[in-house]
Motif scaffolding. Structure first.
Motif, mmCIF file in Angstrom:
data_model
loop_
_atom_site.group_PDB
_atom_site.id
_atom_site.type_symbol
_atom_site.label_atom_id
_atom_site.label_comp_id
_atom_site.label_asym_id
_atom_site.label_seq_id
_atom_site.Cartn_x
_atom_site.Cartn_y
_atom_site.Cartn_z
ATOM 1 N N ASN A 82 58.257 6.594 45.231
ATOM 2 C CA ASN A 82 59.020 6.415 43.992
ATOM 3 C C ASN A 82 59.408 7.747 43.350
ATOM 4 O OD1 ASN A 82 58.839 3.716 44.383
ATOM 5 N ND2 ASN A 82 57.215 3.369 42.868
ATOM 6 N N SER A 83 58.435 8.619 43.166
ATOM 7 C CA SER A 83 58.785 9.889 42.514
ATOM 8 C C SER A 83 59.466 10.847 43.494
ATOM 9 C CB SER A 83 57.547 10.543 41.908
ATOM 10 O OG SER A 83 56.534 10.643 42.884
ATOM 11 N N LEU A 84 59.055 10.799 44.776
ATOM 12 C CA LEU A 84 59.681 11.713 45.752
ATOM 13 C C LEU A 84 61.161 11.391 45.927
ATOM 14 C CD1 LEU A 84 56.905 12.043 48.502
ATOM 15 C CD2 LEU A 84 57.600 13.748 46.810
ATOM 16 N N TYR A 85 61.502 10.135 45.773
ATOM 17 C CA TYR A 85 62.902 9.716 45.872
ATOM 18 C C TYR A 85 63.747 10.443 44.826
ATOM 19 C CZ TYR A 85 66.866 6.448 45.443
ATOM 20 O OH TYR A 85 68.108 5.887 45.381
ATOM 21 N N TRP A 86 63.270 10.423 43.593
ATOM 22 C CA TRP A 86 64.042 11.084 42.532
ATOM 23 C C TRP A 86 63.974 12.603 42.669
ATOM 24 C CZ3 TRP A 86 67.515 8.171 40.650
ATOM 25 C CH2 TRP A 86 67.296 6.817 40.459
ATOM 26 N N THR A 141 55.078 7.073 37.935
ATOM 27 C CA THR A 141 54.376 8.292 37.515
ATOM 28 C C THR A 141 52.870 8.094 37.616
ATOM 29 O OG1 THR A 141 54.458 7.519 35.236
ATOM 30 C CG2 THR A 141 56.190 9.053 35.913
ATOM 31 N N GLY A 142 52.186 9.224 37.695
ATOM 32 C CA GLY A 142 50.720 9.177 37.754
ATOM 33 C C GLY A 142 50.226 9.273 39.191
ATOM 34 N N ALA A 143 48.978 9.684 39.328
ATOM 35 C CA ALA A 143 48.402 9.956 40.650
ATOM 36 C C ALA A 143 48.375 8.721 41.538
ATOM 37 C CB ALA A 143 46.994 10.508 40.483
ATOM 38 N N LYS A 181 57.241 15.666 37.702
ATOM 39 C CA LYS A 181 55.891 16.249 37.694
ATOM 40 C C LYS A 181 54.993 15.488 38.682
ATOM 41 C CE LYS A 181 52.580 17.370 34.311
ATOM 42 N NZ LYS A 181 52.060 16.788 33.113
ATOM 43 N N THR A 182 55.147 14.186 38.696
ATOM 44 C CA THR A 182 54.344 13.371 39.628
ATOM 45 C C THR A 182 54.698 13.733 41.074
ATOM 46 O OG1 THR A 182 54.174 11.551 38.064
ATOM 47 C CG2 THR A 182 53.853 10.997 40.377
ATOM 48 N N ALA A 183 55.984 13.868 41.345
ATOM 49 C CA ALA A 183 56.414 14.215 42.711
ATOM 50 C C ALA A 183 55.801 15.552 43.123
ATOM 51 C CB ALA A 183 57.932 14.280 42.781
ATOM 52 N N LYS A 184 55.847 16.518 42.201
ATOM 53 C CA LYS A 184 55.297 17.848 42.530
ATOM 54 C C LYS A 184 53.801 17.751 42.804
ATOM 55 C CE LYS A 184 58.753 20.587 40.208
ATOM 56 N NZ LYS A 184 59.162 20.824 38.825
ATOM 57 N N ALA A 185 53.118 16.918 42.018
ATOM 58 C CA ALA A 185 51.665 16.766 42.228
ATOM 59 C C ALA A 185 51.395 16.134 43.595
ATOM 60 C CB ALA A 185 51.065 15.916 41.110
ATOM 61 N N HIS A 186 52.194 15.112 43.972
ATOM 62 C CA HIS A 186 52.031 14.494 45.300
ATOM 63 C C HIS A 186 52.274 15.542 46.398
ATOM 64 C CE1 HIS A 186 51.366 10.390 44.132
ATOM 65 N NE2 HIS A 186 52.586 10.139 43.687
ATOM 66 N N LEU A 187 53.319 16.333 46.232
ATOM 67 C CA LEU A 187 53.638 17.334 47.263
ATOM 68 C C LEU A 187 52.555 18.396 47.348
ATOM 69 C CD1 LEU A 187 57.501 17.746 46.729
ATOM 70 C CD2 LEU A 187 56.341 16.647 48.652
ATOM 71 N N HIS A 188 52.022 18.748 46.179
ATOM 72 C CA HIS A 188 50.948 19.749 46.171
ATOM 73 C C HIS A 188 49.747 19.213 46.959
ATOM 74 C CE1 HIS A 188 48.543 23.061 44.759
ATOM 75 N NE2 HIS A 188 47.605 22.200 44.361
ATOM 76 N N ARG A 189 49.416 17.952 46.689
ATOM 77 C CA ARG A 189 48.271 17.338 47.397
ATOM 78 C C ARG A 189 48.557 17.241 48.900
ATOM 79 N NH1 ARG A 189 46.107 12.339 47.276
ATOM 80 N NH2 ARG A 189 47.754 11.422 46.003
ATOM 81 N N LEU A 190 49.802 16.918 49.217
ATOM 82 C CA LEU A 190 50.185 16.835 50.635
ATOM 83 C C LEU A 190 49.972 18.186 51.314
ATOM 84 C CD1 LEU A 190 51.560 14.860 52.703
ATOM 85 C CD2 LEU A 190 53.731 15.904 52.062
ATOM 86 N N ASP A 191 50.369 19.258 50.626
ATOM 87 C CA ASP A 191 50.213 20.597 51.207
ATOM 88 C C ASP A 191 48.738 20.987 51.335
ATOM 89 O OD1 ASP A 191 52.921 20.880 51.434
ATOM 90 O OD2 ASP A 191 53.161 21.913 49.518
ATOM 91 N N GLU A 192 47.965 20.570 50.337
ATOM 92 C CA GLU A 192 46.540 20.933 50.357
ATOM 93 C C GLU A 192 45.772 20.146 51.418
ATOM 94 O OE1 GLU A 192 44.563 22.944 47.801
ATOM 95 O OE2 GLU A 192 46.574 23.816 48.035
#
Ligand code: FAD
Ligand code: DLZ
Ligand code: SF4
Length: 510
Positions: free
Chosen positions: A455-459, A447-449, A495-506
């Protein structure tokens, strides 16, 4: 005088024993070879791939002429080049007053259909440069609930007699993978794959490719690929002598700055037709019989060719032209810029993509467990992933690339090739490589930025596809571990996975 027939030889059909050539009459027929924009541009190929194909084509044509064939060869920059294989056949047909074409079936539905649609009499002969004919594969597949490669492979061992003791596998086992999959050690000394200095023909092609395709993703120079059968045989010999011994042990290992490790870099030559898959395997078997390499290296290597390679081709043709559009998991995300070289802080992705840029090559585990794994976890549209792989690797032709990407890597065919998806957290990459130690992300954190995105995308992947996979007995344990995690932790991971994906999209990168 009897009209000649046109004998089509495509850029990845550079084999003296090609079925179209075998059916031809050297004294009467005309071999047609054509460099055309339709083939150099159906995806933005890596410049090294275009140069390899064109130079190998020019060398092959020269060799055919030396052996008495009449070759009508079209160069990419020739005046009057119609831009397509069909167009060049029509042009040559009218030039030579003929309407008959003999071809070997192309490795892509797109071209098979183009040949079928021609207003000429085109005979497409089976491509017999494979160990299993398409009929043999379809007979094997008929009536089976699951098409598992391992069982097909055993049939191929029996058929070829490679590493067999009568009816039994040599060494008492079909598969020695438990001896393989060792992580690489940075201090291991190993030789690099063989390199060839470009001759005049290749230099001319390199200049042409630089001019026309300099903006495509990928670095053209230095260019060291073999472009003739003679050179490809030397590359095979070099691999067997110096690298095969450690092939089994280190086939899944990844090391910073080491693109090739103990891999053979023979796929470009086998796929072009410069090397025959059976001769390659026989050479490897002989090295094992002579005591030069251990059984796990020889068996592991032979399995990749008579097993995986043949199996992938069988699946591509069995599944039909719609295979590349499959999307069983409904993934829709656009392919991020990171895949085209945008700077990423993920060392594993940076390494795999940088060497794809410089070499047009990444080895199997990088393709499957780094770039492929990331695309699957991040939910990238499989058609975009497919187009990327078809573009960037020098060995990429649809018949072998599509089943590897759509089937094996992205599980977009709904499980024809893999009974479960090839997904993993950063743990696997950490175990098999030295990447994580120098990564900006922490492989230990979920977890965390700053946590490893894998790790988080896997779950997140497992959670969003729960309905699809929780009933799969091979995945039940994973879901049990997820369910055992406390709810707060699970929420934080998602939540961490969503934040990573959001950053990926941005940003297009992580
Ligand atoms: P080595 O590791 O030395 O293996 C020896 C040979 O085995 C290869 O030369 C190849 O002919 C054969 N082989 C091994 N694995 C496979 C496989 N899964 N399918 C078919 N043949 C195999 N291979 C291609 O030839 N073209 C592709 O476009 C391609 N795309 C791929 C995309 C993805 C996502 C994945 C996971 C794999 C892909 N592969 C492809 C398979 C494999 O990665 C390459 O064949 C291999 O990396 C080529 O390098 P090498 O010659 O050094 O192989
Ligand atoms: C990959 C390729 C490229 C880049 N260029 C040509 C070409 O100019 N002429 C040709 O005959 N073949 C080329 N090829 C290989 C074909 O794309 C290949 O034969 C089909 O994709 C079927 O596998
Ligand atoms: Fe890749 Fe994660 Fe390891 Fe970084 S920490 S190299 S992102 S697996």
């Amino acid at each position: 005088m009897v009209a000649p027939r046109l004998i089509l030889v495509l850029g990845d059909q550079l084999s003296d024993g090609l079925s179209a050539l075998k059916a031809a009459d050297k004294t009467r027929d005309i071999v047609v070879m054509a460099e055309v924009a339709g083939e150099t541009g159906y995806v933005p190929h890596h410049p090294k791939k275009i140069a390899l194909v064109l130079s190998a084509m020019r060398h092959f044509a020269l060799n055919l002429r030396e052996h008495g064939w009449t070759v009508a060869y079209t160069r990419l920059d020739d005046d009057g080049n119609s831009g397509s294989i069909a167009g060049e056949l029509l042009r040559r047909a009218s030039e030579h007053g003929t309407s008959e074409v003999i071809a070997t079936q192309p490795g892509e539905w797109r071209l098979i259909e183009a040949l079928e649609d021609m207003p000429l009499k085109v005979r497409q002969l089976p491509d017999d440069r494979f160990i299993a004919s398409l009929d043999t594969f379809n007979d094997w597949a008929k009536g089976r609930r699951e098409l598992r490669m391992e069982y097909f492979y055993r049939e191929m061992r029996r058929k070829t007699g490679l590493m067999m003791d009568g009816n039994d596998p040599a060494g008492g086992k079909w598969n020695f993978d438990h001896d393989n999959r060792k992580p690489a050690r940075p201090d291991m000394l190993r030789s690099a794959p063989m390199q060839f200095t470009p001759n005049e023909i290749t230099e001319e092609v390199l200049t042409l490719v630089e001019d026309l395709f300099g903006d495509n993703f990928g670095t053209l120079r230095p260019f060291h690929f073999a472009v003739t059968r003679g050179q490809a045989l030397r590359a095979l010999d070099h691999f067997v002598r110096y690298l095969l011994e450690g092939f089994g042990d280190y086939q899944d290992a990844m090391l910073q700055g080491e693109a090739f490790l103990n891999h053979s870099l023979l796929s470009p030559y086998i796929n072009l037709g410069l090397l025959d898959p059976l001769e390659v395997c026989q050479r490897v078997e002989t090295a094992w019989k002579d005591g030069h390499v251990p059984i796990n290296a020889a068996e592991g290597f032979i399995r990749q060719i008579i097993g995986w390679r043949e199996y992938m081709r069988g699946i591509y043709f069995r599944e039909g032209p719609g295979y590349t559009r499959r999307n069983a998991l409904g993934h829709r995300r656009a392919l991020p810029d990171m895949y085209w070289g945008a700077e990423t802080r993920m060392t594993c992705m940076a390494e795999a993509i940088a060497q794809t840029d410089t070499e047009g090559y990444a080895h199997h585990i990088q393709r499957l467990m780094v770039t492929g794994n990331f695309a699957l976890l991040a939910g990238i549209a499989p058609a975009e992933v497919h187009e990327w792989y078809l573009s960037v690797y020098v060995d990429a032709y649809e018949w072998v690339e599509a089943p590897n990407v759509i089937g094996m890597s992205q599980w977009a065919d709904g499980g024809i090739i893999g009974s479960k998806p090839y997904v993993s957290s950063g743990n696997y990459i950490n175990r098999m490589s030295d990447y994580c130690a120098s990564c900006a992300y922490s492989v230990k954190a979920r977890t965390g930025a700053e946590s490893c995105p894998f790790n988080s995308l896997y779950w997140h992947f497992l959670d969003r596809h729960r309905k699809r996979f929780e009933g799969n007995p091979r995945m039940a344990m994973i879901y049990r571990s997820w369910d055992r995690m406390d709810e707060g932790k699970r929420d934080a991971v998602l939540k961490t996975a969503k934040a990573h994906l959001h950053r990926l999209d941005e940003d297009g990168v992580l």
